[in-house]
Design a protein around this motif. Structure first.
Motif, PDB file in Angstrom:
ATOM      1  N   ASP A 144      -7.511   3.862  -4.832  1.00  0.00           N
ATOM      2  CA  ASP A 144      -6.264   4.405  -5.379  1.00  0.00           C
ATOM      3  C   ASP A 144      -5.014   3.636  -4.962  1.00  0.00           C
ATOM      4  OD1 ASP A 144      -6.205   6.302  -7.306  1.00  0.00           O
ATOM      5  OD2 ASP A 144      -6.517   7.998  -5.960  1.00  0.00           O
ATOM      6  N   ARG A 145      -5.207   2.449  -4.422  1.00  0.00           N
ATOM      7  CA  ARG A 145      -4.055   1.612  -4.075  1.00  0.00           C
ATOM      8  C   ARG A 145      -4.019   0.414  -5.016  1.00  0.00           C
ATOM      9  NH1 ARG A 145      -5.169   5.616  -0.637  1.00  0.00           N
ATOM     10  NH2 ARG A 145      -3.671   5.819   1.065  1.00  0.00           N
ATOM     11  N   GLY A 213      -2.900   3.541  -9.710  1.00  0.00           N
ATOM     12  CA  GLY A 213      -2.815   3.617  -8.261  1.00  0.00           C
ATOM     13  C   GLY A 213      -1.739   4.587  -7.808  1.00  0.00           C
ATOM     14  N   LYS A 214      -1.906   5.101  -6.590  1.00  0.00           N
ATOM     15  CA  LYS A 214      -0.957   6.062  -6.024  1.00  0.00           C
ATOM     16  C   LYS A 214       0.075   5.371  -5.138  1.00  0.00           C
ATOM     17  CE  LYS A 214      -3.318   9.910  -7.170  1.00  0.00           C
ATOM     18  NZ  LYS A 214      -2.869  10.463  -8.465  1.00  0.00           N
ATOM     19  N   GLN A 215      -0.227   4.156  -4.748  1.00  0.00           N
ATOM     20  CA  GLN A 215       0.640   3.438  -3.818  1.00  0.00           C
ATOM     21  C   GLN A 215       0.359   1.948  -4.001  1.00  0.00           C
ATOM     22  OE1 GLN A 215      -0.288   4.000   0.375  1.00  0.00           O
ATOM     23  NE2 GLN A 215       1.822   4.654   0.766  1.00  0.00           N
ATOM     24  N   ILE A 217       0.239  -1.865  -2.379  1.00  0.00           N
ATOM     25  CA  ILE A 217       0.142  -2.603  -1.111  1.00  0.00           C
ATOM     26  C   ILE A 217       0.335  -4.091  -1.400  1.00  0.00           C
ATOM     27  CG2 ILE A 217      -1.244  -3.103   0.948  1.00  0.00           C
ATOM     28  CD1 ILE A 217      -2.787  -0.543   0.518  1.00  0.00           C
ATOM     29  N   CYS A 245       5.424   2.053  -1.459  1.00  0.00           N
ATOM     30  CA  CYS A 245       5.058   0.674  -1.139  1.00  0.00           C
ATOM     31  C   CYS A 245       4.645   0.514   0.326  1.00  0.00           C
ATOM     32  CB  CYS A 245       6.235  -0.269  -1.387  1.00  0.00           C
ATOM     33  SG  CYS A 245       6.794  -0.315  -3.080  1.00  0.00           S
ATOM     34  N   VAL A 263      -6.712   1.501   5.304  1.00  0.00           N
ATOM     35  CA  VAL A 263      -6.114   2.376   4.300  1.00  0.00           C
ATOM     36  C   VAL A 263      -6.543   3.816   4.589  1.00  0.00           C
ATOM     37  CG1 VAL A 263      -5.974   2.903   1.831  1.00  0.00           C
ATOM     38  CG2 VAL A 263      -6.101   0.525   2.609  1.00  0.00           C
TER      39      VAL A 263
END
Ligand code: MN
Length: 270
Positions: A144-145, A213-215, A217, A245, A263
């Motif tokens: 999910d990133r 994605g939720k975030q 990187i 972020c 993560v």
């Protein structure tokens, strides 16, 4: 079996820039390799965000290590993967185009040198390395990133999905269109698009809504430059833009000890 036993841990590491010794130390510390530098991470998933080469002493050795760990991890049921960084492209272009210039700026060799190009890297570059670099994805969605090398808007201009962006870059790496290479190198060097308030967060959310994605990187921009602290003091990621972020560039080439980001499981930002 509980979920924890079957869900592999996900690790992300930013820009190495030839710092092989420090990378080995970090991987050992995280128990992903042993003292013989063999993969001991089991089913763990380890993502590099690119920029293995330039600015430091052992760029190609770093790539060699990552290539080997990739095979060892896969055999153990784990995974080692990497994104394409702008410095892999700089080195690739210096090798492919050499002293050629498109007229836009300096030659590909001098552009690479200006960005910390190390002669040792280009002389030890093989066809295997070039083929490996040419296959690296530019973006990935993991746990999910949204993983991307740079805090940069060029991804949006090169596709509307992760697959599209990856295909655009793979196509470019196969072509000899020097002008397109030069424009991409120019764009790829930019940074900081998610830093400004409040536009940065909005921009990050736009990225996440388009690519998923939720975030997000990323690496590419040493945290020490963002927070205005010595790189030696940077030992953890910088979570910013209202947690949309995560910057994982420890600034190893500036003397930072670096870190590997595990993560967190479960949802982070929303
Ligand atoms: Mn970079």
């Amino acid at each position: 079996m509980t979920m924890q036993e079957i869900t592999p841990s996900v690790y992300v590491i930013g820009d190495i820039h030839g710092q092989l010794k420090r990378l080995l130390h970090l991987l050992e510390e995280a128990h992903l390799i042993n003292h013989k530098h063999t993969w001991t991470g089991g089913n763990a998933i380890l993502w590099f965000l690119g920029d293995f080469v330039d600015r430091g002493p052992d760029g190609i050795e770093v790539i060699n290590l990552v290539m080997r760990l990739q095979t060892e991890a896969a055999a153990a049921g784990g995974q080692v993967s990497s994104l394409l960084g702008n410095h892999e492209m700089l080195l690739f272009a210096a090798y492919r185009f050499g002293r050629r210039s498109t007229g836009l700026g300096s030659s590909f060799i001098s552009r690479w040198k200006q960005n910390g190009g190390n002669k040792k890297d280009i002389t030890s570059l093989t066809r295997e390395h070039l083929a490996w670099i040419a296959e690296l994805p530019t973006m990935a969605l993991v746990a999910d990133r949204l993983l991307m090398h740079a805090d940069n808007s060029l991804y949006l201009q090169r596709g509307r999905s992760i697959d599209e962006v990856n295909a655009t870059f793979k196509k470019l790496l196969r072509t000899s269109n020097a002008l397109e290479w030069e424009e991409t190198l120019e764009d790829f060097a930019r940074r900081g698009v998610f830093t400004h308030k409040p536009e940065g967060e909005n921009y990050a959310r736009r990225f996440l809504s388009i690519f998923g994605g939720k975030q997000l990187i990323h690496g590419h921009t040493p945290i020490s430059l963002v927070v205005n602290a010595p790189a030696k003091k940077v030992t953890e990621p910088l979570i910013y833009a209202n947690e949309t972020c995560v910057n994982v560039d420890g600034g190893l080439f500036m003397g930072g000890p670096g870190f590997i980001y595990q993560v967190p499981t479960g949802l982070a930002a929303n």
